[in-house]
Write a protein that holds these residues in place. Sequence first.
Motif, PDB file in Angstrom:
ATOM      1  N   LEU A 158       0.828  -1.203   0.000  1.00  0.00           N
ATOM      2  CA  LEU A 158       0.000   0.000   0.000  1.00  0.00           C
ATOM      3  C   LEU A 158       0.867   1.259   0.000  1.00  0.00           C
ATOM      4  N   VAL A 159       1.931   1.253   0.803  1.00  0.00           N
ATOM      5  CA  VAL A 159       2.821   2.420   0.865  1.00  0.00           C
ATOM      6  C   VAL A 159       3.468   2.659  -0.500  1.00  0.00           C
ATOM      7  N   GLU A 160       3.910   1.592  -1.158  1.00  0.00           N
ATOM      8  CA  GLU A 160       4.540   1.728  -2.482  1.00  0.00           C
ATOM      9  C   GLU A 160       3.556   2.270  -3.506  1.00  0.00           C
ATOM     10  N   LEU A 161       2.338   1.786  -3.446  1.00  0.00           N
ATOM     11  CA  LEU A 161       1.312   2.241  -4.381  1.00  0.00           C
ATOM     12  C   LEU A 161       1.035   3.736  -4.192  1.00  0.00           C
ATOM     13  N   ILE A 162       0.924   4.169  -2.937  1.00  0.00           N
ATOM     14  CA  ILE A 162       0.661   5.582  -2.644  1.00  0.00           C
ATOM     15  C   ILE A 162       1.858   6.440  -3.040  1.00  0.00           C
ATOM     16  N   ALA A 163       3.071   5.913  -2.842  1.00  0.00           N
ATOM     17  CA  ALA A 163       4.286   6.662  -3.187  1.00  0.00           C
ATOM     18  C   ALA A 163       4.407   6.894  -4.683  1.00  0.00           C
ATOM     19  N   GLY A 194      -6.619   9.078  -4.049  1.00  0.00           N
ATOM     20  CA  GLY A 194      -7.840   8.840  -3.288  1.00  0.00           C
ATOM     21  C   GLY A 194      -8.087   7.364  -3.087  1.00  0.00           C
ATOM     22  N   ILE A 195      -9.042   7.040  -2.218  1.00  0.00           N
ATOM     23  CA  ILE A 195      -9.269   5.635  -1.877  1.00  0.00           C
ATOM     24  C   ILE A 195      -9.835   4.848  -3.052  1.00  0.00           C
ATOM     25  N   GLU A 196     -10.641   5.516  -3.933  1.00  0.00           N
ATOM     26  CA  GLU A 196     -11.176   4.796  -5.101  1.00  0.00           C
ATOM     27  C   GLU A 196     -10.050   4.379  -6.036  1.00  0.00           C
ATOM     28  N   ALA A 197      -9.095   5.298  -6.256  1.00  0.00           N
ATOM     29  CA  ALA A 197      -7.966   4.979  -7.129  1.00  0.00           C
ATOM     30  C   ALA A 197      -7.105   3.869  -6.528  1.00  0.00           C
ATOM     31  N   ILE A 198      -6.964   3.886  -5.194  1.00  0.00           N
ATOM     32  CA  ILE A 198      -6.190   2.823  -4.531  1.00  0.00           C
ATOM     33  C   ILE A 198      -6.859   1.479  -4.764  1.00  0.00           C
ATOM     34  N   GLU A 199      -8.190   1.437  -4.628  1.00  0.00           N
ATOM     35  CA  GLU A 199      -8.921   0.185  -4.850  1.00  0.00           C
ATOM     36  C   GLU A 199      -8.685  -0.345  -6.265  1.00  0.00           C
ATOM     37  N   GLN A 200      -8.718   0.557  -7.264  1.00  0.00           N
ATOM     38  CA  GLN A 200      -8.541   0.139  -8.658  1.00  0.00           C
ATOM     39  C   GLN A 200      -7.132  -0.383  -8.913  1.00  0.00           C
ATOM     40  N   GLN A 201      -6.144   0.283  -8.309  1.00  0.00           N
ATOM     41  CA  GLN A 201      -4.749  -0.098  -8.571  1.00  0.00           C
ATOM     42  C   GLN A 201      -4.334  -1.364  -7.833  1.00  0.00           C
ATOM     43  N   LEU A 202      -5.051  -1.692  -6.741  1.00  0.00           N
ATOM     44  CA  LEU A 202      -4.700  -2.911  -6.014  1.00  0.00           C
ATOM     45  C   LEU A 202      -4.907  -4.145  -6.864  1.00  0.00           C
ATOM     46  N   GLY A 203      -5.931  -4.096  -7.730  1.00  0.00           N
ATOM     47  CA  GLY A 203      -6.158  -5.227  -8.618  1.00  0.00           C
ATOM     48  C   GLY A 203      -6.934  -6.352  -7.981  1.00  0.00           C
ATOM     49  N   THR A 204      -6.668  -6.661  -6.706  1.00  0.00           N
ATOM     50  CA  THR A 204      -7.370  -7.741  -6.020  1.00  0.00           C
ATOM     51  C   THR A 204      -8.536  -7.157  -5.228  1.00  0.00           C
ATOM     52  N   PRO A 205      -9.695  -7.852  -5.198  1.00  0.00           N
ATOM     53  CA  PRO A 205     -10.861  -7.332  -4.461  1.00  0.00           C
ATOM     54  C   PRO A 205     -10.540  -7.186  -2.968  1.00  0.00           C
ATOM     55  N   LEU A 206     -10.906  -6.047  -2.411  1.00  0.00           N
ATOM     56  CA  LEU A 206     -10.676  -5.792  -0.986  1.00  0.00           C
ATOM     57  C   LEU A 206     -11.831  -4.965  -0.454  1.00  0.00           C
ATOM     58  N   HIS A 207     -12.439  -5.414   0.617  1.00  0.00           N
ATOM     59  CA  HIS A 207     -13.575  -4.693   1.182  1.00  0.00           C
ATOM     60  C   HIS A 207     -13.155  -3.275   1.572  1.00  0.00           C
ATOM     61  N   ARG A 208     -14.042  -2.296   1.291  1.00  0.00           N
ATOM     62  CA  ARG A 208     -13.713  -0.892   1.552  1.00  0.00           C
ATOM     63  C   ARG A 208     -13.311  -0.673   3.020  1.00  0.00           C
ATOM     64  N   ARG A 209     -14.051  -1.255   3.953  1.00  0.00           N
ATOM     65  CA  ARG A 209     -13.738  -1.038   5.370  1.00  0.00           C
ATOM     66  C   ARG A 209     -12.372  -1.620   5.729  1.00  0.00           C
ATOM     67  N   THR A 210     -12.029  -2.756   5.122  1.00  0.00           N
ATOM     68  CA  THR A 210     -10.717  -3.357   5.375  1.00  0.00           C
ATOM     69  C   THR A 210      -9.614  -2.423   4.891  1.00  0.00           C
ATOM     70  N   LEU A 211      -9.807  -1.862   3.698  1.00  0.00           N
ATOM     71  CA  LEU A 211      -8.813  -0.934   3.149  1.00  0.00           C
ATOM     72  C   LEU A 211      -8.700   0.310   4.032  1.00  0.00           C
ATOM     73  N   GLN A 212      -9.831   0.831   4.496  1.00  0.00           N
ATOM     74  CA  GLN A 212      -9.798   2.014   5.363  1.00  0.00           C
ATOM     75  C   GLN A 212      -9.037   1.726   6.662  1.00  0.00           C
ATOM     76  N   ARG A 213      -9.239   0.529   7.210  1.00  0.00           N
ATOM     77  CA  ARG A 213      -8.529   0.175   8.445  1.00  0.00           C
ATOM     78  C   ARG A 213      -7.022   0.120   8.205  1.00  0.00           C
ATOM     79  N   ARG A 214      -6.621  -0.447   7.065  1.00  0.00           N
ATOM     80  CA  ARG A 214      -5.186  -0.553   6.774  1.00  0.00           C
ATOM     81  C   ARG A 214      -4.572   0.827   6.547  1.00  0.00           C
ATOM     82  N   LEU A 215      -5.306   1.699   5.879  1.00  0.00           N
ATOM     83  CA  LEU A 215      -4.804   3.060   5.682  1.00  0.00           C
ATOM     84  C   LEU A 215      -4.678   3.781   7.019  1.00  0.00           C
ATOM     85  N   ALA A 216      -5.636   3.535   7.935  1.00  0.00           N
ATOM     86  CA  ALA A 216      -5.576   4.157   9.259  1.00  0.00           C
ATOM     87  C   ALA A 216      -4.348   3.677  10.029  1.00  0.00           C
TER      88      ALA A 216
END
Length: 460
Positions: free
Chosen positions: A13-18, A25-47
Motif C-alpha cells: 500500500l505504501v509503495e502504491l501511494i508513493a 484517493g481511496i477509489e484509485a487505490i482500490e482500482q490499482q490494487l487489482g485484487t478485491p478488498l472490502h472498503r472497510r478493510t482498506l480504510q482500516r489498513r490506511l488508518a
Amino acid sequence: MSRVTPTQELDRLVELIASAPGGVGIEAIEQQLGTPLHRRTLQRRLAVLVAQQRIDMLGERRTARYHRRAAPADRAAEPEHTWRTAPAQDDLPVSAAGAEIRDHVTQPRHLRSPVGYRQSFLEQYHPNHTAYLPPALREQLHAMGRSPAQQTPAGTFAKDILNRLLIDLSWASSHLEGNTYSRLDTERLIEFGQAAEGKDALETQMILNHKQAIEYLVLSPDNARVQTDTLIALHALLSDGLMADPSAVGRVRRRAVEIGGSVYLPLALPQRLEELLGIVVQMAAEITDPFEQAFFLMVHLPYLQPFEDVNKRVSRLAANIPFIRHNLCPLSFIDVPQQAYVNAMLGVYELNRVDLLRDVFVWAYERSCQQYVAVQQTLVPPDIFRLRHRQALAEVVAAIVRQGEAVTEQAVKSKIPASVPVAEHAHFCTLVLSEFASLHAGNAVRFGIRPLEFSAWQRR
C-alpha cells in the motif's frame, strides 16, 4: 481479537501511494490494487499506516487523499501543505489499534453494519487469566495511583479529598453526557446550592445526582463493593428525576433500547438482562487487580446496557469502586474530550474491541493523578486515633445532634461507647468537642446527619 495485517500488504500500500506524487484517493487505490478488498478493510489498513506515520491523510474522510510521508530530512525543502497531516479528531494520543477503531466508528452509520449483543465477547474473558490491561501497564498505573493513605482503612484517601472529588467527578462525568455546566458552576452548585443561571433544570439535577452517588460510595465504605445491589443503588441515585418512566429508576430495563449514533442493538429480553448483569458483576468481583477490575466494568456495563438510560454514568462511578477500596487515586475523567470517549465506547459496542477505550482510560487516569498530586502533598497526615475510633466518633456526634442536646463534656462522656477504652475517654472527648467546633450543614453528612436534622439541632 482482531487479525494482524501482514507487513507485506502494508508495504504494498505504501509503495502504491508513493507512486502518485500528488496523492491518491481511496477509489484509485482500490482500482490499482487489482485484487478485491472490502472498503472497510482498506480504510482500516490506511488508518494503521497513518498511525504509524508512514503516510499522511489530507482532507475530509470521504474526499481524503493519501500521500507517502516524506523523510524528516526531506521535509524542510517541501511546502508545508504537502506533508502536514489532517487535524486530529480529538486531543488524546491513541495507539495504532485505537486509531484503526476510531477510523471505523467515525464513518457514516450507513457504512457500518448493524450488530447485536455478542455473549461470546463476555465468555472469552476469564477473570485473573484474561487481561485487557497488560501487566506492565498495570504496574505503571499502580505507580501513578499510590496515595499517602495506602496503609489506612478502605476509603480513607477518597474521604480525604472528597470535596475536590465531588466537584471534579460530578462535572467531568456530566460533561461527557453533554451537560453544559462549567466547573465553576458545578463548584457553586455543590458547595453553596446555587444553580447556574440559564441552565436546564435537568442539567442541575444531573450534577446533584452525581454528588449524591459519589457520597454514597465514599462516606460508607461498605457501599463501595462490586455487587449488583451497589450498581442498582448507583443507578437509582444517578437517574433520579431524569427518567421518562419513574419506575425505571433503579431497575433493570424491561424494554428494548437503541444507542444514538451507533449501529449496535443491545439485548432486549429482561430476564436475560438480569442473568447477564449477575454474571458481569460476579466476574468483575473475582478480578483481583483494581485497575483491571475498573476497566472491565467500564467495558461490560455499558455494553450490556442493563438500564433504560444512565448506563455509562453508572459504569464511570462503578469504575471508582476498586480505587476507593484500595486507597488509590480516583478516576475523575477530568478533561477527557467527549468525542474521544464516545468513539471509544462505539468501538466496544460495534467491534468488541477495547484498544481505543484503553487509550482513553490510561490517559484519563494519568490526568486524574496529575490533578491530585497537589492535593496529596497538602494533605495533613492521618490522625491514627481518629481513624481507630471513627465509628464511635460518628455515633456520638450523630446522637447529640439527633437528640437536640447542647455540646458539653458531660453530654459527650454519657454517650461514649464501650469500644473506646476507659483510658482513652479524655482524648476521645476532646476529639468530639473539636469536631463540633467545625461542624456545619455541609460537612455533617460525614456523620450520617441530614441537612434538615442539622438545622433542627441548630435551632434548638
